[in-house]
Design an enzyme around this catalytic site. Sequence first.
Site, mmCIF file in Angstrom:
data_model
loop_
_atom_site.group_PDB
_atom_site.id
_atom_site.type_symbol
_atom_site.label_atom_id
_atom_site.label_comp_id
_atom_site.label_asym_id
_atom_site.label_seq_id
_atom_site.Cartn_x
_atom_site.Cartn_y
_atom_site.Cartn_z
ATOM 1 N N ASN A 1 171.599 33.846 116.599
ATOM 2 C CA ASN A 1 170.757 34.766 116.137
ATOM 3 C C ASN A 1 170.859 36.059 116.662
ATOM 4 O OD1 ASN A 1 168.257 35.918 115.674
ATOM 5 N ND2 ASN A 1 166.971 34.448 116.733
ATOM 6 N N ARG B 1 171.150 32.920 111.811
ATOM 7 C CA ARG B 1 169.748 32.972 111.386
ATOM 8 C C ARG B 1 169.732 34.291 110.673
ATOM 9 N NH1 ARG B 1 164.985 36.020 114.546
ATOM 10 N NH2 ARG B 1 163.266 35.875 112.841
ATOM 11 N N HIS C 1 159.189 33.305 108.975
ATOM 12 C CA HIS C 1 159.098 31.956 109.652
ATOM 13 C C HIS C 1 159.411 30.621 109.029
ATOM 14 C CE1 HIS C 1 156.090 34.420 112.766
ATOM 15 N NE2 HIS C 1 157.445 34.337 113.363
ATOM 16 N N ARG D 1 152.366 43.791 117.063
ATOM 17 C CA ARG D 1 152.142 44.535 115.881
ATOM 18 C C ARG D 1 150.592 44.234 115.234
ATOM 19 N NH1 ARG D 1 156.296 40.342 113.368
ATOM 20 N NH2 ARG D 1 157.867 40.697 115.056
ATOM 21 N N GLU E 1 163.566 25.833 115.504
ATOM 22 C CA GLU E 1 164.265 26.497 114.281
ATOM 23 C C GLU E 1 165.937 26.464 114.562
ATOM 24 O OE1 GLU E 1 161.651 29.917 115.498
ATOM 25 O OE2 GLU E 1 162.057 30.596 113.692
#
Length: 399
Positions: free
Chosen positions: A8, A87, A176, A237, A381
């Site tokens: 990743n 990823r 996601h 965010r 994940e």
Amino acid sequence: MNYVLVLNCGSSSLKFAVVNAVDGDQPLSGMAECLGTADASINFKANGQKTQQSLEAGGHTAALSALVAFLQTQEALAQNIIAVGHRVVHGGEYFRDSLILDDNAIERIRECSVLAPLHNPAHLLGIEAAQAAFPALPQVAVFDTAFHQQMPDYAYLYPLPYEHYKELGVRRYGFHGTSYRYVTGETARLMNRPANELKLIIAHLGNGASVAAIRNGHSVDTTMGMTPLEGVVHGTRSGSIDPAIIAYLAHRLNKNVDEVDAILWKESGLLGLSGMSNDCRTIEETAQNGNERAILTLEIYSYRLAKAVGELMIPLGGLDALVFTGGIGENSTLIRERTLSWLGFLGLKIDSTANDAAIRGKAGKITQGEQAAAWVVPTNEELMIARDSAELAKAEVKS
Ligand code: AMP
């Protein structure tokens, strides 16, 4: 022969793990940080031991060279790695599934960089470095956006001039997806029902947070949009706000659009509201001491989350289970309790003992009653990326 090296890559970091695609075991994991700066370093966790070394201002290539050198000390493990799984955040409209990378796919990921300028260029650095470091292994890309590519057009189009969709790719993509796919499968297993019969709402609540409606195993709508900014409250965010606020702030603060954009991405959410931290734990501790702003921050977070759940029931036409996952979803008993307190009218009545027990990686049903239920289901994940990569690598060997 079931191990996959899962990568990743961020712009200055590289997280890695060698994952057993069958049981999720990670005999080796670690992270390279501050890549491209004087502080660049890499750490390895293997056989219960942690080691760290400097990368002497190296970048992604240096990090992967160090990883290759480390793997040479773990010969038995290295020989059992059958693929590298990457990823990739944004696959635009090109990718509905994971795939083995070729030049064409790499070019498409490059094209999607305009939609994810912080992520995709970093993934490409990692892909190039991994191709050089592991030339004999298939390189697989697993996209955050792919799972949502079957959303209907009425869900993914914004009410903006249509040509901006056609010419500039302005539409909702959702993110996601790898987590949602994994959690959908796990939830079906735990509920002992086939995924293709379930109406699920999954709330992936981490530093970035989103909610998705999953009908019969497919994503039919989600709260994140063209970028991972839209939707519920995140760590730093804003989530969804009145778009006119952007011009208003630019005028009032005498800032340009990029500077206001940075406020929405980096200074808002839990951090902006609380004024103290983007870490939910810190805010909860402060709230427990009676701090009103911390209490209000958690209330806004839970209220907006509950509203998103209500909205996402429209495409489902009902609900079998609401599932919490991600760092906050898997650990914050308070956020789960506050969110469910808005949703009692759906028959979701919290079971406090079960809620308190479902923390630190433990799955469980956290409501009472036989109607719709709420569950905690830890995500994984890395395992999902490993499974996809192993499956594709094995299929390639057979063909
Ligand atoms: P993730 O991005 O999935 O790793 O999640 C990171 C978020 O999980 C951070 O905001 C953490 O504060 C939050 N988190 C982790 N543990 C807890 C906890 N025990 N209570 C509340 N939030 C937590």
